[in-house]
Design a protein around this motif. Sequence first.
Motif, PDB file in Angstrom:
ATOM      1  N   MET A   1       2.832   9.649  10.985  1.00 12.65           N
ATOM      2  CA  MET A   1       1.467   9.344  11.393  1.00 12.65           C
ATOM      3  C   MET A   1       1.445   8.860  12.843  1.00 12.65           C
ATOM      4  O   MET A   1       2.129   7.902  13.196  1.00 12.65           O
ATOM      5  CB  MET A   1       0.888   8.245  10.493  1.00 12.65           C
ATOM      6  CG  MET A   1       0.889   8.567   9.011  1.00 12.65           C
ATOM      7  SD  MET A   1      -0.187   9.943   8.581  1.00 12.65           S
ATOM      8  CE  MET A   1      -1.793   9.285   9.026  1.00 12.65           C
ATOM      9  N   ASN A   2       0.656   9.533  13.671  1.00 17.26           N
ATOM     10  CA  ASN A   2       0.508   9.162  15.076  1.00 17.26           C
ATOM     11  C   ASN A   2      -0.866   8.532  15.257  1.00 17.26           C
ATOM     12  O   ASN A   2      -1.889   9.171  15.006  1.00 17.26           O
ATOM     13  CB  ASN A   2       0.644  10.405  15.955  1.00 17.26           C
ATOM     14  CG  ASN A   2       0.584  10.072  17.436  1.00 17.26           C
ATOM     15  OD1 ASN A   2       0.511   8.913  17.817  1.00 17.26           O
ATOM     16  ND2 ASN A   2       0.610  11.098  18.260  1.00 17.26           N
ATOM     17  N   ILE A   3      -0.918   7.261  15.681  1.00 17.60           N
ATOM     18  CA  ILE A   3      -2.209   6.570  15.766  1.00 17.60           C
ATOM     19  C   ILE A   3      -2.799   6.576  17.174  1.00 17.60           C
ATOM     20  O   ILE A   3      -3.832   5.968  17.418  1.00 17.60           O
ATOM     21  CB  ILE A   3      -2.103   5.112  15.274  1.00 17.60           C
ATOM     22  CG1 ILE A   3      -1.103   4.332  16.114  1.00 17.60           C
ATOM     23  CG2 ILE A   3      -1.735   5.068  13.809  1.00 17.60           C
ATOM     24  CD1 ILE A   3      -1.075   2.859  15.792  1.00 17.60           C
ATOM     25  N   PHE A   4      -2.147   7.241  18.118  1.00 17.51           N
ATOM     26  CA  PHE A   4      -2.685   7.356  19.473  1.00 17.51           C
ATOM     27  C   PHE A   4      -3.048   5.996  20.057  1.00 17.51           C
ATOM     28  O   PHE A   4      -4.161   5.763  20.520  1.00 17.51           O
ATOM     29  CB  PHE A   4      -3.897   8.286  19.483  1.00 17.51           C
ATOM     30  CG  PHE A   4      -3.575   9.680  19.027  1.00 17.51           C
ATOM     31  CD1 PHE A   4      -2.870  10.546  19.840  1.00 17.51           C
ATOM     32  CD2 PHE A   4      -3.948  10.109  17.763  1.00 17.51           C
ATOM     33  CE1 PHE A   4      -2.564  11.835  19.417  1.00 17.51           C
ATOM     34  CE2 PHE A   4      -3.638  11.385  17.332  1.00 17.51           C
ATOM     35  CZ  PHE A   4      -2.948  12.249  18.165  1.00 17.51           C
TER      36      PHE A   4
ATOM     37  N   ALA B   1       0.838  -1.205   0.000  1.00 13.23           N
ATOM     38  CA  ALA B   1       0.000   0.000   0.000  1.00 13.23           C
ATOM     39  C   ALA B   1       0.871   1.253   0.000  1.00 13.23           C
ATOM     40  O   ALA B   1       0.556   2.248  -0.664  1.00 13.23           O
ATOM     41  CB  ALA B   1      -0.922  -0.012   1.213  1.00 13.23           C
ATOM     42  N   PHE B   2       1.970   1.212   0.740  1.00 10.39           N
ATOM     43  CA  PHE B   2       2.908   2.332   0.754  1.00 10.39           C
ATOM     44  C   PHE B   2       3.526   2.534  -0.622  1.00 10.39           C
ATOM     45  O   PHE B   2       3.604   3.668  -1.126  1.00 10.39           O
ATOM     46  CB  PHE B   2       4.004   2.073   1.793  1.00 10.39           C
ATOM     47  CG  PHE B   2       5.145   3.052   1.744  1.00 10.39           C
ATOM     48  CD1 PHE B   2       5.013   4.322   2.257  1.00 10.39           C
ATOM     49  CD2 PHE B   2       6.350   2.684   1.163  1.00 10.39           C
ATOM     50  CE1 PHE B   2       6.067   5.229   2.203  1.00 10.39           C
ATOM     51  CE2 PHE B   2       7.407   3.576   1.111  1.00 10.39           C
ATOM     52  CZ  PHE B   2       7.268   4.859   1.636  1.00 10.39           C
ATOM     53  N   LEU B   3       3.955   1.441  -1.251  1.00 12.33           N
ATOM     54  CA  LEU B   3       4.560   1.531  -2.578  1.00 12.33           C
ATOM     55  C   LEU B   3       3.561   2.044  -3.611  1.00 12.33           C
ATOM     56  O   LEU B   3       3.918   2.817  -4.502  1.00 12.33           O
ATOM     57  CB  LEU B   3       5.099   0.162  -3.002  1.00 12.33           C
ATOM     58  CG  LEU B   3       6.284  -0.376  -2.198  1.00 12.33           C
ATOM     59  CD1 LEU B   3       6.663  -1.769  -2.679  1.00 12.33           C
ATOM     60  CD2 LEU B   3       7.482   0.556  -2.298  1.00 12.33           C
ATOM     61  N   LYS B   4       2.306   1.618  -3.482  1.00  7.05           N
ATOM     62  CA  LYS B   4       1.275   2.105  -4.405  1.00  7.05           C
ATOM     63  C   LYS B   4       1.080   3.605  -4.226  1.00  7.05           C
ATOM     64  O   LYS B   4       0.909   4.336  -5.214  1.00  7.05           O
ATOM     65  CB  LYS B   4      -0.049   1.374  -4.176  1.00  7.05           C
ATOM     66  CG  LYS B   4      -1.141   1.776  -5.171  1.00  7.05           C
ATOM     67  CD  LYS B   4      -2.432   1.052  -4.918  1.00  7.05           C
ATOM     68  CE  LYS B   4      -3.455   1.411  -6.001  1.00  7.05           C
ATOM     69  NZ  LYS B   4      -3.693   2.871  -6.128  1.00  7.05           N
TER      70      LYS B   4
ATOM     71  N   HIS C   1      -1.064   6.775   2.925  1.00  5.11           N
ATOM     72  CA  HIS C   1      -0.942   8.218   3.171  1.00  5.11           C
ATOM     73  C   HIS C   1       0.482   8.599   3.561  1.00  5.11           C
ATOM     74  O   HIS C   1       0.928   9.716   3.272  1.00  5.11           O
ATOM     75  CB  HIS C   1      -1.919   8.646   4.264  1.00  5.11           C
ATOM     76  CG  HIS C   1      -1.935  10.117   4.504  1.00  5.11           C
ATOM     77  ND1 HIS C   1      -2.441  11.013   3.585  1.00  5.11           N
ATOM     78  CD2 HIS C   1      -1.476  10.872   5.543  1.00  5.11           C
ATOM     79  CE1 HIS C   1      -2.313  12.242   4.043  1.00  5.11           C
ATOM     80  NE2 HIS C   1      -1.720  12.185   5.229  1.00  5.11           N
ATOM     81  N   ALA C   2       1.203   7.705   4.213  1.00  7.68           N
ATOM     82  CA  ALA C   2       2.574   8.002   4.628  1.00  7.68           C
ATOM     83  C   ALA C   2       3.474   8.302   3.436  1.00  7.68           C
ATOM     84  O   ALA C   2       4.489   9.008   3.566  1.00  7.68           O
ATOM     85  CB  ALA C   2       3.137   6.843   5.437  1.00  7.68           C
ATOM     86  N   SER C   3       3.119   7.778   2.272  1.00 12.07           N
ATOM     87  CA  SER C   3       3.937   8.025   1.080  1.00 12.07           C
ATOM     88  C   SER C   3       3.964   9.505   0.715  1.00 12.07           C
ATOM     89  O   SER C   3       4.933   9.980   0.107  1.00 12.07           O
ATOM     90  CB  SER C   3       3.403   7.206  -0.103  1.00 12.07           C
ATOM     91  OG  SER C   3       2.087   7.635  -0.460  1.00 12.07           O
TER      92      SER C   3
END
Length: 338
Positions: free
Chosen positions: A152-155, A60-63, A284-286
């Motif tokens: 990204m912080n997921i709490f 997903a990151f690569l996409k 989203h991190a990408s």
Amino acid sequence: MRQLRIAYCRLRIGSTALFIMALTFGLFAAPLDAEAQQATKIPRIGYLSPRPGPSFYDEAFLKGLRDLGDIEGQNVAIEYRWANWGSERLAALAAELVHLKVDVIVSTGGSAPAVAAKNATRVIPITFITGERVGLGLVPSLSRPGGNLTGMNIFTNELNVKRLELLKETLPGATRVGVLANPRPPTYRLARGNLEDAARSLGVRLNVREVHGSNELDSAFSAMVKDRVEALLVVNDPMLFAQRGRIADLAAKNHLPGIYEWREFSEAGGLVGYGADLADLYRHASTYVDKILRGAKPADLPVEQPTKFELVINLKTAKALGLTIPQSLLVRADEVIQ
């Protein structure tokens, strides 16, 4: 005189040949030099993960990168480092990426890789996925990270408390809750403290079982059953996530209704899953990486939190456990697995 003319002609021929050779070499060498220079300019991404190898989420990151025009093997290169669940290896792997002088480091799968990357460099930009800022000092502020980290912080800790509340709503009469956790991540002590505070306010007693590896799961469940726990909460951890199918099977075998961080646990047979959409987080991190490669500084990129949370309930599991899920919970579910 004739010999001088011959020598002069030979000199001219030799000079012409040398010129042609030089010109030819220049024509061929110039593209090669340009290609070599272009190759050296391809940015390198360091990818640090606690897992043993690629997963759907890494894809997903690569996409996400490809959608932004950053294509591995064409205009970006990626140096992968997999820790194979060995948290003690993360520091050495992060140091390797720093030694390679990558342009940005991506830390995935929890806070431990982010801490390892931060300890390895104060210069190379770092973007973390599923990291936890609170209590670790990864960044001083969400809106103004200020250093070389963002992401990204997921709490996690706050969501663990929410899961305990959801579990209590699912089983109002439960007073003994088993907690399955890996004590190695740097956020564990904080997570446990928050859960214990929430448990007191809910009138629940926690039975915490720490597991360092998959070989300890059977004994942990046996101990919880012996202590007559009535429900199960699994604290977020990449190693435990990888064992989600086995954990769901053990929970079913021991008749323990459980709540978990990700929908993937419910898909594997767990009763309730509540948390952020992992694939969406990685995708989203990408955008952070793309911005950094184009010149943005992590200090200027605010840490973001997920916008998409999912409550998934497995009614098939509920039926097998003889449970009736409250209607108030069902109407709030994003997905109900029949």
